[in-house]
Write a protein that holds these residues in place. Structure first.
Motif, PDB file in Angstrom:
ATOM      1  N   UNK A  64      48.836  47.588  38.734  1.00 16.63           N
ATOM      2  CA  UNK A  64      47.819  47.757  37.697  1.00 16.63           C
ATOM      3  C   UNK A  64      47.282  46.364  37.366  1.00 16.63           C
ATOM      4  N   UNK A  65      46.075  46.049  37.826  1.00  7.02           N
ATOM      5  CA  UNK A  65      45.567  44.685  37.673  1.00  7.02           C
ATOM      6  C   UNK A  65      45.297  44.306  36.229  1.00  7.02           C
ATOM      7  N   UNK A  66      45.247  45.284  35.336  1.00  8.39           N
ATOM      8  CA  UNK A  66      45.048  44.961  33.927  1.00  8.39           C
ATOM      9  C   UNK A  66      46.316  44.397  33.290  1.00  8.39           C
ATOM     10  N   UNK A  67      47.420  44.445  34.014  1.00  5.61           N
ATOM     11  CA  UNK A  67      48.696  43.923  33.540  1.00  5.61           C
ATOM     12  C   UNK A  67      49.015  42.625  34.277  1.00  5.61           C
ATOM     13  N   UNK A  68      48.864  41.514  33.579  1.00  8.25           N
ATOM     14  CA  UNK A  68      49.019  40.214  34.208  1.00  8.25           C
ATOM     15  C   UNK A  68      50.360  40.009  34.891  1.00  8.25           C
ATOM     16  N   UNK A  69      51.417  40.530  34.304  1.00 13.38           N
ATOM     17  CA  UNK A  69      52.747  40.347  34.876  1.00 13.38           C
ATOM     18  C   UNK A  69      52.867  41.067  36.216  1.00 13.38           C
ATOM     19  N   UNK A  70      52.282  42.269  36.304  1.00 11.99           N
ATOM     20  CA  UNK A  70      52.322  42.992  37.577  1.00 11.99           C
ATOM     21  C   UNK A  70      51.579  42.234  38.669  1.00 11.99           C
ATOM     22  N   UNK A  71      50.435  41.674  38.316  1.00  7.53           N
ATOM     23  CA  UNK A  71      49.656  40.916  39.294  1.00  7.53           C
ATOM     24  C   UNK A  71      50.431  39.683  39.747  1.00  7.53           C
ATOM     25  N   UNK A  72      51.009  38.968  38.790  1.00 10.91           N
ATOM     26  CA  UNK A  72      51.774  37.760  39.117  1.00 10.91           C
ATOM     27  C   UNK A  72      52.957  38.082  40.016  1.00 10.91           C
ATOM     28  N   UNK A  73      53.648  39.190  39.719  1.00  8.44           N
ATOM     29  CA  UNK A  73      54.802  39.576  40.535  1.00  8.44           C
ATOM     30  C   UNK A  73      54.384  39.950  41.951  1.00  8.44           C
ATOM     31  N   UNK A  74      53.241  40.629  42.070  1.00  8.90           N
ATOM     32  CA  UNK A  74      52.742  41.008  43.394  1.00  8.90           C
ATOM     33  C   UNK A  74      52.391  39.768  44.223  1.00  8.90           C
ATOM     34  N   UNK A 115      38.100  45.083  35.040  1.00  9.17           N
ATOM     35  CA  UNK A 115      37.034  44.334  35.708  1.00  9.17           C
ATOM     36  C   UNK A 115      37.063  42.848  35.423  1.00  9.17           C
ATOM     37  N   UNK A 116      37.380  42.482  34.183  1.00 10.19           N
ATOM     38  CA  UNK A 116      37.374  41.062  33.804  1.00 10.19           C
ATOM     39  C   UNK A 116      38.784  40.480  33.770  1.00 10.19           C
ATOM     40  N   UNK A 117      39.658  41.075  32.956  1.00 15.85           N
ATOM     41  CA  UNK A 117      41.025  40.544  32.857  1.00 15.85           C
ATOM     42  C   UNK A 117      41.716  40.602  34.218  1.00 15.85           C
ATOM     43  N   UNK A 118      41.578  41.732  34.910  1.00 17.16           N
ATOM     44  CA  UNK A 118      42.218  41.873  36.211  1.00 17.16           C
ATOM     45  C   UNK A 118      41.714  40.867  37.218  1.00 17.16           C
ATOM     46  N   UNK A 119      40.415  40.582  37.175  1.00 20.05           N
ATOM     47  CA  UNK A 119      39.845  39.580  38.075  1.00 20.05           C
ATOM     48  C   UNK A 119      40.408  38.200  37.762  1.00 20.05           C
ATOM     49  N   UNK A 120      40.556  37.907  36.475  1.00 20.81           N
ATOM     50  CA  UNK A 120      41.134  36.623  36.066  1.00 20.81           C
ATOM     51  C   UNK A 120      42.580  36.493  36.520  1.00 20.81           C
ATOM     52  N   UNK A 121      43.398  37.523  36.270  1.00 22.17           N
ATOM     53  CA  UNK A 121      44.807  37.470  36.662  1.00 22.17           C
ATOM     54  C   UNK A 121      44.936  37.250  38.174  1.00 22.17           C
ATOM     55  N   UNK A 122      44.140  37.969  38.925  1.00 27.25           N
ATOM     56  CA  UNK A 122      44.186  37.874  40.380  1.00 27.25           C
ATOM     57  C   UNK A 122      43.777  36.489  40.859  1.00 27.25           C
ATOM     58  N   UNK A 123      42.613  36.031  40.415  1.00 28.36           N
ATOM     59  CA  UNK A 123      42.065  34.767  40.897  1.00 28.36           C
ATOM     60  C   UNK A 123      42.888  33.571  40.435  1.00 28.36           C
ATOM     61  N   UNK A 124      43.232  33.555  39.173  1.00 26.66           N
ATOM     62  CA  UNK A 124      43.972  32.400  38.651  1.00 26.66           C
ATOM     63  C   UNK A 124      45.383  32.349  39.215  1.00 26.66           C
ATOM     64  N   UNK A 125      45.993  33.520  39.406  1.00 25.49           N
ATOM     65  CA  UNK A 125      47.324  33.552  40.007  1.00 25.49           C
ATOM     66  C   UNK A 125      47.313  33.001  41.414  1.00 25.49           C
TER      67      UNK A 125
END
Length: 255
Positions: A64-74, A115-125
């Motif tokens: 779930x890209x809206x969850x920063x921790x999930x994105x970081x773990x992935x 769309x926004x938070x998920x894009x940030x988590x993905x790109x910045x991570x």
């Protein structure tokens, strides 16, 4: 041996038409591709049959890209399994076809979260890992021409995509010192997702849409994928902070 051979590529929203096309384009170039989406692994295997072939080099995780921790773990898990990441593509998005009077608070929040938070988590991570691994990596945001032109029934989507454009530019400026390039591709009418379903049922609507495009054509997902390859290629080494509006001229007639 091409320039993308064995490079590790991450794609969020990887089970959508555009995500699948981008994944295929990189796989064709010999890359290792890790995709994520909101569906279970079982559903993912149905939507993307290549996941059933272990020889392909395509890997899936439910995120779930809206969850920063999930994105970081992935991101961390992919890096641990395959090594340094070279390309991150923030593609996941939600869209709600309602005007402001009809749009609920939860629908607005959901689109901003994805769309926004998920894009940030993905790109910045990805960018942080690029720096840690001394990789001159690439980040691509999948934007939309809706972030440029006002759309009557896409308020949350349009605003979120306009914000992604500034996210792209500000990240590009900060990370340029590390050799990291950050760009956005903003398609116009694409034969993908919800539009593809609607047009398949009513081809007249697709012809109507094409008629207002100055170049007279609707984009296909694989055309976007090829543009993404070019943006990540060495020949585009001076391209950063750019928004390529791939819309056949729509934004010229609807500024």
């Amino acid at each position: 041996m091409g320039e993308f051979d064995k490079k590790v590529v991450l794609i969020s929203g990887g089970l959508g038409d555009i995500g699948k096309a981008i994944a295929q384009a990189f796989l064709d170039k010999g890359a290792i591709v890790a995709i994520s989406d909101r569906f279970s692994p079982e559903v993912a295997a149905e939507r993307q049959p290549l996941l059933n072939d272990e020889s392909v080099g395509l890997y899936y995780a439910q995120v779930d890209v809206s969850q920063g921790e999930q994105v970081a773990n992935w991101i961390a898990a992919v890096r641990e399994q395959f090594g340094a990441i070279s390309i991150g593509i923030a593609n996941a998005a939600n869209v709600t076809l309602k005007n402001y009077k009809e749009l609920s608070d939860s629908e607005w929040r959901s689109e901003m979260n994805v769309n926004l938070d998920g894009a940030f988590y993905m790109a910045n991570g990805c960018a942080k890992h690029f720096i840690e691994d001394a990789v001159a990596g690439n980040i691509i945001f999948l934007g939309s021409w809706a972030g440029h032109a006002v759309h009557a029934n896409l308020p949350a989507y349009s605003v979120s995509k306009a914000a992604v454009r500034m996210l792209c530019q500000s990240m590009a400026l900060e990370y340029a010192a590390h050799g990291i390039r950050v760009n956005e591709i903003a398609p116009g009418y694409v034969n993908a997702g919800l539009s593809k379903v609607v047009w398949a049922k009513n081809p007249d609507l697709q012809e109507e849409a094409a008629s207002v495009v100055p170049l007279g054509k609707i984009l296909e997902a694989d055309e976007i994928a090829q543009q993404v390859l070019w943006m990540c290629a060495e020949q585009s080494k001076h391209l950063t902070g750019a928004s390529i509006i791939l819309d056949g001229g729509l934004s010229l007639v609807r500024p």
